[in-house]
Design an enzyme around this catalytic site. Structure first.
Site, mmCIF file in Angstrom:
data_model
loop_
_atom_site.group_PDB
_atom_site.id
_atom_site.type_symbol
_atom_site.label_atom_id
_atom_site.label_comp_id
_atom_site.label_asym_id
_atom_site.label_seq_id
_atom_site.Cartn_x
_atom_site.Cartn_y
_atom_site.Cartn_z
ATOM 1 N N ILE A 1 0.997 -1.046 0.122
ATOM 2 C CA ILE A 1 0.075 0.117 0.023
ATOM 3 C C ILE A 1 0.828 1.159 -0.142
ATOM 4 O O ILE A 1 1.830 1.403 0.751
ATOM 5 C CB ILE A 1 -0.926 0.112 1.093
ATOM 6 C CG1 ILE A 1 -1.806 -1.345 1.413
ATOM 7 C CG2 ILE A 1 -1.686 1.263 1.237
ATOM 8 C CD1 ILE A 1 -2.661 -1.307 2.559
ATOM 9 N N ASN B 1 -1.809 6.324 8.919
ATOM 10 C CA ASN B 1 -1.682 5.734 10.284
ATOM 11 C C ASN B 1 -1.311 7.169 11.024
ATOM 12 O O ASN B 1 -1.930 7.554 12.109
ATOM 13 C CB ASN B 1 -0.589 4.737 10.487
ATOM 14 C CG ASN B 1 -1.089 3.380 10.531
ATOM 15 O OD1 ASN B 1 -2.177 3.076 10.774
ATOM 16 N ND2 ASN B 1 -0.154 2.578 10.492
ATOM 17 N N HIS C 1 -4.266 4.589 14.025
ATOM 18 C CA HIS C 1 -4.154 3.370 13.725
ATOM 19 C C HIS C 1 -5.551 2.609 13.384
ATOM 20 O O HIS C 1 -5.467 1.782 12.653
ATOM 21 C CB HIS C 1 -3.615 2.460 14.629
ATOM 22 C CG HIS C 1 -2.234 2.719 14.874
ATOM 23 N ND1 HIS C 1 -1.191 2.359 13.931
ATOM 24 C CD2 HIS C 1 -1.473 3.682 15.830
ATOM 25 C CE1 HIS C 1 -0.102 2.832 14.270
ATOM 26 N NE2 HIS C 1 -0.153 3.532 15.413
ATOM 27 N N ASP D 1 -5.858 0.314 10.103
ATOM 28 C CA ASP D 1 -6.499 -1.219 9.971
ATOM 29 C C ASP D 1 -7.635 -1.112 9.114
ATOM 30 O O ASP D 1 -7.752 -2.211 8.458
ATOM 31 C CB ASP D 1 -7.083 -1.267 11.499
ATOM 32 C CG ASP D 1 -5.801 -1.705 12.606
ATOM 33 O OD1 ASP D 1 -4.760 -1.665 11.846
ATOM 34 O OD2 ASP D 1 -6.036 -1.693 13.509
ATOM 35 N N GLU E 1 1.762 -3.449 5.802
ATOM 36 C CA GLU E 1 1.139 -3.045 4.709
ATOM 37 C C GLU E 1 1.425 -3.919 3.349
ATOM 38 O O GLU E 1 0.855 -3.438 2.453
ATOM 39 C CB GLU E 1 1.034 -1.813 4.572
ATOM 40 C CG GLU E 1 2.456 -1.086 3.831
ATOM 41 C CD GLU E 1 3.461 -0.833 4.886
ATOM 42 O OE1 GLU E 1 4.262 -0.023 4.673
ATOM 43 O OE2 GLU E 1 3.459 -1.213 6.219
ATOM 44 N N ARG F 1 -5.568 -5.533 -12.904
ATOM 45 C CA ARG F 1 -6.918 -5.686 -12.295
ATOM 46 C C ARG F 1 -7.224 -5.574 -10.786
ATOM 47 O O ARG F 1 -7.948 -4.641 -10.463
ATOM 48 C CB ARG F 1 -7.585 -6.904 -12.782
ATOM 49 C CG ARG F 1 -9.068 -7.301 -12.207
ATOM 50 C CD ARG F 1 -9.618 -8.499 -12.898
ATOM 51 N NE ARG F 1 -8.929 -9.357 -12.239
ATOM 52 C CZ ARG F 1 -8.303 -10.470 -12.749
ATOM 53 N NH1 ARG F 1 -7.723 -10.533 -14.060
ATOM 54 N NH2 ARG F 1 -7.711 -11.555 -12.148
#
Length: 328
Positions: A206, A213, A218, A222, A248, A268
């Site tokens: 990510i 964060n 957090h 999450d 991540e 995709r």
């Protein structure tokens, strides 16, 4: 002479008197003896009855204990189907029944209207039904005891599989964890090597995750992890394998997939994350991912090389500006 006659008469009188007295006592003795014989016979029969009753109670006690003691036999396996087969085998040792079925709570019981039903519950939640055909009325209590032993076996099986799932799943996202992923990757290497298949590895990260964060906390971080993992999972096949590799970072094994097909699948997935904002609480977040691709056997023939080369491609995607798919 007179004395002799007197003596004889006295003896005769004495004899008659003794006979009368003895006869009276003899009748009393005979009556007493008859009463004692009757009491003895009654006591003997009562003793026989009590012995039989004690034997029946002992047999019932031992049989009941045996019914409760079959859990170890039923629970030899941790697979529910095998537990049920063990249960049926044990049931036939104690009672005679016709057909026996174990059906889930959603099952249609219309065809089992003549069966005796025993609902099975765990923590007041209906698990299913144990059905028995041809069970005698006097055996229903035994069958109910046996069904509870079966329930213990099923509960043990369910608990085992739940623990197994906990051991191989990431607690936050619900996808497989890194340890289990590496086991499956090695299995895929052996299988693909044996049958000369390709497979591809995607390493997915990510972009700028630390920013979410730091800025939103957090809980938001999450939520982003869970939503990204969800979108990845929705865009791979059932035969593919996904894990949270760490932090991540996610990884996907695409079975029987060459590099070109893997790049198309990765693109995709990238679009699925990029094109729709992620709504977290009151925030709408634009999230992107970078993906590196490596393929067996051209990019490596062991798990370490396959992962390292996918990771190298991933960092190349980061260097090119993120939100990209790069193959090794």
């Amino acid at each position: 002479m007179h004395y002799l006659i007197i003596l004889i008469l006295a003896s005769l009188g004495f004899f008659l008197l003794f006979k009368k007295f003895f006869s009276k006592n003899l009748k009393q003795l005979e009556t007493t003896l008859s009463g004692l014989k009757k009491e003895y016979a009654e006591s003997f029969q009562e003793n026989l009855r009590l012995n039989r009753q004690n034997l029946d109670l002992r047999n019932n006690y031992e049989n009941t204990i045996a019914l409760y003691d079959i859990t170890k036999e039923i629970s030899k396996s941790l697979e529910s189907a095998t537990v049920f087969n063990n249960f049926k085998e044990q049931v036939n040792k104690y009672i005679k029944i016709g057909d026996c079925q174990f059906l889930g709570k959603e099952a249609d019981l219309t065809d089992y209207s003549n069966y005796t039903r025993f609902p099975l519950e765990i923590n007041k939640v209906l698990l299913g039904y144990l059905l028995a055909d041809g069970i005698k009325e006097e055996d229903k209590l035994k069958f109910e005891i046996l069904s509870q032993q079966f329930l213990l076996g099923v509960k043990r099986s369910i608990l085992y599989h739940e623990l197994q799932e906990l051991a191989i799943r990431d607690s936050l996202t619900g996808v497989f964890n890194r340890r289990y992923y590496l086991e499956r990757l090695n299995e895929e290497l052996r299988r693909s090597g044996k049958f000369k298949y390709n497979f591809s590895c995607l390493m997915i990260d990510i972009d700028h995750f630390k920013k979410y964060n730091d800025r939103y906390g957090h809980l938001v971080g999450d939520a982003v992890l869970k939503e990204v993992s969800k979108r990845i999972k929705e865009n791979i096949r059932q035969i593919d394998f996904m894990s949270r590799y760490g932090g991540e970072e996610f990884s996907v094994i695409l079975s029987e997939t060459d590099k070109e097909l893997a790049k198309a699948a990765a693109e995709r997935i990238r679009k699925a994350v990029h094109e729709e904002e992620i709504k977290v609480y009151d925030e709408n977040l634009k999230v992107t991912i970078s993906i590196g691709v490596s393929t067996f056997p051209e990019d490596g023939k062991d798990s370490i090389t396959i992962i390292d080369n996918a990771d190298t491609a991933l960092y190349r995607a980061k260097e090119l500006g993120r939100n990209k798919v790069v193959s090794y």
